[in-house]
Design a protein around this motif. Structure first.
Motif, PDB file in Angstrom:
ATOM      1  N   SER A 195      37.793  35.795  30.757  1.00  0.00           N
ATOM      2  CA  SER A 195      38.977  35.088  30.454  1.00  0.00           C
ATOM      3  C   SER A 195      39.482  34.438  31.687  1.00  0.00           C
ATOM      4  O   SER A 195      39.465  35.037  32.894  1.00  0.00           O
TER       5      SER A 195
ATOM      6  N   LYS B 213      37.611  28.762  24.686  1.00  0.00           N
ATOM      7  CA  LYS B 213      38.577  29.593  23.714  1.00  0.00           C
ATOM      8  C   LYS B 213      39.030  30.756  24.565  1.00  0.00           C
ATOM      9  O   LYS B 213      40.002  31.160  24.187  1.00  0.00           O
ATOM     10  N   ASN B 214      38.343  31.016  25.668  1.00  0.00           N
ATOM     11  CA  ASN B 214      39.056  32.158  26.447  1.00  0.00           C
ATOM     12  C   ASN B 214      39.643  31.811  27.368  1.00  0.00           C
ATOM     13  O   ASN B 214      39.902  32.347  28.807  1.00  0.00           O
TER      14      ASN B 214
ATOM     15  N   PHE C 127      43.447  29.998  28.735  1.00  0.00           N
ATOM     16  CA  PHE C 127      44.870  30.025  28.330  1.00  0.00           C
ATOM     17  C   PHE C 127      45.686  29.592  29.366  1.00  0.00           C
ATOM     18  O   PHE C 127      45.745  29.864  30.487  1.00  0.00           O
TER      19      PHE C 127
ATOM     20  N   THR D  54      33.676  30.533  31.020  1.00  0.00           N
ATOM     21  CA  THR D  54      33.786  31.779  30.755  1.00  0.00           C
ATOM     22  C   THR D  54      32.623  32.082  30.202  1.00  0.00           C
ATOM     23  O   THR D  54      31.843  31.599  29.489  1.00  0.00           O
TER      24      THR D  54
ATOM     25  N   LYS E 174      38.294  39.355  34.094  1.00  0.00           N
ATOM     26  CA  LYS E 174      39.737  38.826  33.962  1.00  0.00           C
ATOM     27  C   LYS E 174      40.143  37.995  35.411  1.00  0.00           C
ATOM     28  O   LYS E 174      39.856  38.701  36.265  1.00  0.00           O
TER      29      LYS E 174
ATOM     30  N   PHE F  15      40.896  25.330  23.172  1.00  0.00           N
ATOM     31  CA  PHE F  15      41.317  26.227  24.354  1.00  0.00           C
ATOM     32  C   PHE F  15      41.720  27.366  23.785  1.00  0.00           C
ATOM     33  O   PHE F  15      42.333  27.408  22.382  1.00  0.00           O
ATOM     34  N   GLY F  16      41.914  28.591  24.358  1.00  0.00           N
ATOM     35  CA  GLY F  16      42.572  29.822  23.650  1.00  0.00           C
ATOM     36  C   GLY F  16      44.124  29.607  23.458  1.00  0.00           C
ATOM     37  O   GLY F  16      44.723  29.962  22.502  1.00  0.00           O
ATOM     38  N   LYS F  17      44.654  28.659  24.453  1.00  0.00           N
ATOM     39  CA  LYS F  17      45.982  28.305  24.506  1.00  0.00           C
ATOM     40  C   LYS F  17      46.051  27.186  25.389  1.00  0.00           C
ATOM     41  O   LYS F  17      45.590  27.083  26.657  1.00  0.00           O
TER      42      LYS F  17
END
Length: 184
Positions: free
Chosen positions: A60, A37-38, A40, A55, A80, A18-20
């Protein structure tokens, strides 16, 4: 309760992808993950099994702290998409910021252009079972979305939204501290 320990371990093991991934959080067995990865995810996020999140095209998804996402939820983003802190999303909900065009008659919809409109769910919102939050929707703080509502548009803080298409039926009056019916 022991299953939550496994879900916490799963969140930890998936976190590099994951991005976060804020901890402590937990993740039930997902059904589909794409472009994470996008994605969060904040702290204390609880995601139940069968999440489908994807995504594309640089889109994101931001899920703030203390969000609960029930089972069988589908989230898709090409722009977004943000879910505010302390929100609760019940089962079988769809959230997107993507619309498929359908202007070219005789051409399959999935092969037509997509339109992206940012989507935001405010903090402390409650999204009822089976609701669809469509592209371009902006929910204010502490909105309540009824079961099976199809929501598109801008909605202010502290309102109850129901129906197909969704309409505001109540607003919270800060002066009287009561929920008041709205005639629409």
């Amino acid at each position: 309760m022991i299953y939550k320990l496994f879900w916490g371990l799963r969140a930890f093991l998936y976190s590099p992808f994951f991005g976060k991934m804020g901890m402590p959080s937990y993740l039930g067995k997902p059904i589909f993950l794409k472009g994470i990865k996008n994605v969060f995810i904040g702290k204390k996020v609880r995601i139940f099994p069968h999440l489908r999140i994807e995504t594309q095209d640089g889109g994101s998804v931001v899920i703030q702290d203390d969000v609960v996402i029930s089972q069988n939820v589908h989230i898709t983003s090409a722009g977004k998409l943000e879910i505010g802190k302390s929100s609760l999303i019940l089962a079988n909900v769809f959230i997107t910021n993507i619309d498929h065009e359908y202007f070219e008659i005789g051409k399959h919809v999935v092969n037509q252009k997509i339109t992206v409109k940012n989507t935001t769910i405010g903090e402390n919102c409650f999204i009822g079972m089976g609701a669809a939050i469509m592209a371009g929707t902006n929910l204010g703080k502490q909105c309540i979305v009824g079961a099976n509502a199809v929501v598109r548009g801008n909605f202010p803080d502290y309102c109850v939204i129901v129906g197909v298409p969704a309409k505001i039926v109540k607003k919270y009056n800060l002066e009287t501290q009561t929920w008041e019916k709205v005639n629409y």
